[in-house]
Design a protein around this motif. Structure first.
Motif, mmCIF file in Angstrom:
data_model
loop_
_atom_site.group_PDB
_atom_site.id
_atom_site.type_symbol
_atom_site.label_atom_id
_atom_site.label_comp_id
_atom_site.label_asym_id
_atom_site.label_seq_id
_atom_site.Cartn_x
_atom_site.Cartn_y
_atom_site.Cartn_z
ATOM 1 N N LEU A 153 0.045 -7.684 -5.034
ATOM 2 C CA LEU A 153 -0.958 -6.614 -5.051
ATOM 3 C C LEU A 153 -0.317 -5.265 -4.764
ATOM 4 O O LEU A 153 0.400 -5.103 -3.775
ATOM 5 C CB LEU A 153 -2.040 -6.909 -4.006
ATOM 6 C CG LEU A 153 -3.118 -5.839 -3.824
ATOM 7 C CD1 LEU A 153 -3.906 -5.645 -5.111
ATOM 8 C CD2 LEU A 153 -4.038 -6.222 -2.668
ATOM 9 N N VAL A 154 -0.622 -4.315 -5.635
ATOM 10 C CA VAL A 154 -0.213 -2.919 -5.444
ATOM 11 C C VAL A 154 -1.475 -2.084 -5.265
ATOM 12 O O VAL A 154 -2.363 -2.110 -6.111
ATOM 13 C CB VAL A 154 0.595 -2.408 -6.646
ATOM 14 C CG1 VAL A 154 0.839 -0.911 -6.531
ATOM 15 C CG2 VAL A 154 1.908 -3.171 -6.757
ATOM 16 N N THR A 155 -1.538 -1.370 -4.155
ATOM 17 C CA THR A 155 -2.679 -0.507 -3.880
ATOM 18 C C THR A 155 -2.179 0.917 -3.692
ATOM 19 O O THR A 155 -1.319 1.157 -2.832
ATOM 20 C CB THR A 155 -3.435 -0.958 -2.627
ATOM 21 O OG1 THR A 155 -3.838 -2.329 -2.775
ATOM 22 C CG2 THR A 155 -4.670 -0.096 -2.405
ATOM 23 N N VAL A 156 -2.709 1.829 -4.487
ATOM 24 C CA VAL A 156 -2.306 3.231 -4.413
ATOM 25 C C VAL A 156 -3.498 4.037 -3.922
ATOM 26 O O VAL A 156 -4.544 4.084 -4.569
ATOM 27 C CB VAL A 156 -1.838 3.751 -5.787
ATOM 28 C CG1 VAL A 156 -1.324 5.183 -5.643
ATOM 29 C CG2 VAL A 156 -0.752 2.851 -6.362
ATOM 30 N N SER A 157 -3.325 4.655 -2.776
ATOM 31 C CA SER A 157 -4.403 5.449 -2.198
ATOM 32 C C SER A 157 -4.293 6.902 -2.629
ATOM 33 O O SER A 157 -3.200 7.430 -2.826
ATOM 34 C CB SER A 157 -4.369 5.347 -0.674
ATOM 35 O OG SER A 157 -3.167 5.894 -0.176
ATOM 36 N N SER A 158 -5.440 7.553 -2.736
ATOM 37 C CA SER A 158 -5.450 8.960 -3.191
ATOM 38 C C SER A 158 -5.365 9.911 -2.017
ATOM 39 O O SER A 158 -5.468 9.528 -0.864
ATOM 40 C CB SER A 158 -6.728 9.223 -3.977
ATOM 41 O OG SER A 158 -7.862 8.915 -3.197
ATOM 42 N N LEU A 178 0.853 -1.189 0.000
ATOM 43 C CA LEU A 178 0.000 0.000 0.000
ATOM 44 C C LEU A 178 0.887 1.237 0.000
ATOM 45 O O LEU A 178 1.802 1.352 0.827
ATOM 46 C CB LEU A 178 -0.900 -0.011 1.237
ATOM 47 C CG LEU A 178 -1.752 1.229 1.483
ATOM 48 C CD1 LEU A 178 -2.759 1.412 0.360
ATOM 49 C CD2 LEU A 178 -2.454 1.111 2.837
ATOM 50 N N VAL A 179 0.607 2.149 -0.914
ATOM 51 C CA VAL A 179 1.402 3.371 -1.015
ATOM 52 C C VAL A 179 0.479 4.532 -1.369
ATOM 53 O O VAL A 179 -0.561 4.329 -2.014
ATOM 54 C CB VAL A 179 2.516 3.195 -2.073
ATOM 55 C CG1 VAL A 179 1.945 2.974 -3.459
ATOM 56 C CG2 VAL A 179 3.495 4.352 -2.049
ATOM 57 N N GLN A 180 0.839 5.710 -0.948
ATOM 58 C CA GLN A 180 0.058 6.891 -1.292
ATOM 59 C C GLN A 180 0.377 7.346 -2.720
ATOM 60 O O GLN A 180 1.474 7.086 -3.240
ATOM 61 C CB GLN A 180 0.351 8.026 -0.317
ATOM 62 C CG GLN A 180 -0.217 7.806 1.072
ATOM 63 C CD GLN A 180 -0.075 9.035 1.951
ATOM 64 O OE1 GLN A 180 0.834 9.834 1.781
ATOM 65 N NE2 GLN A 180 -1.002 9.187 2.898
ATOM 66 N N ALA A 181 -0.570 8.022 -3.313
ATOM 67 C CA ALA A 181 -0.348 8.576 -4.648
ATOM 68 C C ALA A 181 0.905 9.447 -4.647
ATOM 69 O O ALA A 181 1.146 10.210 -3.700
ATOM 70 C CB ALA A 181 -1.554 9.389 -5.090
ATOM 71 N N ASN A 185 7.454 4.686 -9.980
ATOM 72 C CA ASN A 185 7.494 6.011 -9.358
ATOM 73 C C ASN A 185 6.238 6.794 -9.734
ATOM 74 O O ASN A 185 5.531 6.441 -10.675
ATOM 75 C CB ASN A 185 8.732 6.767 -9.826
ATOM 76 C CG ASN A 185 10.025 6.084 -9.433
ATOM 77 O OD1 ASN A 185 10.111 5.405 -8.412
ATOM 78 N ND2 ASN A 185 11.044 6.245 -10.261
ATOM 79 N N SER A 186 5.994 7.845 -8.984
ATOM 80 C CA SER A 186 4.836 8.712 -9.252
ATOM 81 C C SER A 186 3.555 7.897 -9.408
ATOM 82 O O SER A 186 2.785 8.090 -10.355
ATOM 83 C CB SER A 186 5.089 9.550 -10.509
ATOM 84 O OG SER A 186 6.253 10.330 -10.377
ATOM 85 N N LEU A 187 3.346 7.009 -8.485
ATOM 86 C CA LEU A 187 2.202 6.107 -8.582
ATOM 87 C C LEU A 187 0.887 6.860 -8.478
ATOM 88 O O LEU A 187 0.774 7.864 -7.762
ATOM 89 C CB LEU A 187 2.288 5.035 -7.504
ATOM 90 C CG LEU A 187 3.287 3.913 -7.813
ATOM 91 C CD1 LEU A 187 3.675 3.160 -6.559
ATOM 92 C CD2 LEU A 187 2.695 2.962 -8.850
ATOM 93 N N LYS A 188 -0.097 6.345 -9.203
ATOM 94 C CA LYS A 188 -1.428 6.939 -9.254
ATOM 95 C C LYS A 188 -2.451 5.896 -8.773
ATOM 96 O O LYS A 188 -2.197 4.686 -8.897
ATOM 97 C CB LYS A 188 -1.769 7.344 -10.689
ATOM 98 C CG LYS A 188 -0.773 8.280 -11.338
ATOM 99 C CD LYS A 188 -1.129 8.525 -12.791
ATOM 100 C CE LYS A 188 -0.126 9.451 -13.468
ATOM 101 N NZ LYS A 188 -0.464 9.672 -14.895
ATOM 102 N N PRO A 189 -3.602 6.333 -8.301
ATOM 103 C CA PRO A 189 -4.632 5.369 -7.885
ATOM 104 C C PRO A 189 -4.997 4.385 -8.999
ATOM 105 O O PRO A 189 -5.302 3.213 -8.711
ATOM 106 C CB PRO A 189 -5.804 6.268 -7.512
ATOM 107 C CG PRO A 189 -5.169 7.533 -7.045
ATOM 108 C CD PRO A 189 -3.972 7.717 -7.951
#
Length: 121
Positions: free
Chosen positions: A116-121, A10-13, A82-86
């Motif tokens: 699993l990669v989860t990108v939170s906004s 889990l990572v932030q946008a 890098n610069s991950l987006k939701p």
């Protein structure tokens, strides 16, 4: 060829993650290695691929943000994100094939279990 993917989370946008995919064969160096992803309710889609010689190709949606690389001495391929987006949220799979580096998932013979990669906004 057995493939083991890891590195999801889990990572932030705007954040970064690095995925790894380890192969169990010394012949790894002769395989094209690809990363694909599948979001809930969507088809599996191409992300990036690296040929046995190191040539790389990317989906337009990740170009400039993701980098695929390989370490043949460690039988491992990486995906630096890098610069991950939701909209990057998905299960990411690595895959291998002998021959050309292709973007069609149906052309790949060996698949890892996914991470699993989860990108939170």
């Amino acid at each position: 060829v057995q493939l083991q993917a890891s590195g999801g989370g889990l990572v932030q946008a705007g954040g970064s993650l690095r995925l790894s995919c380890a192969a169990d064969r010394r012949t790894f160096r002769s395989y094209a290695m690809g990363w694909f992803r599948q979001a809930p309710g969507k088809e599996r889609e191409f992300v990036a691929v690296i040929s046995w010689s190191g040539a790389t190709y990317y989906a337009d949606s990740v170009k400039g943000r993701f980098t695929i690389s390989r370490n043949n001495a460690k039988n491992t391929v990486y995906l630096q994100m890098n610069s991950l987006k939701p909209e990057d949220t998905a299960v990411y799979h690595c895959a291998a094939r002998q021959g050309s580096a292709l973007s069609d998932p149906y052309k790949y013979d060996y698949w890892g279990q996914g991470t699993l990669v989860t990108v939170s906004s």
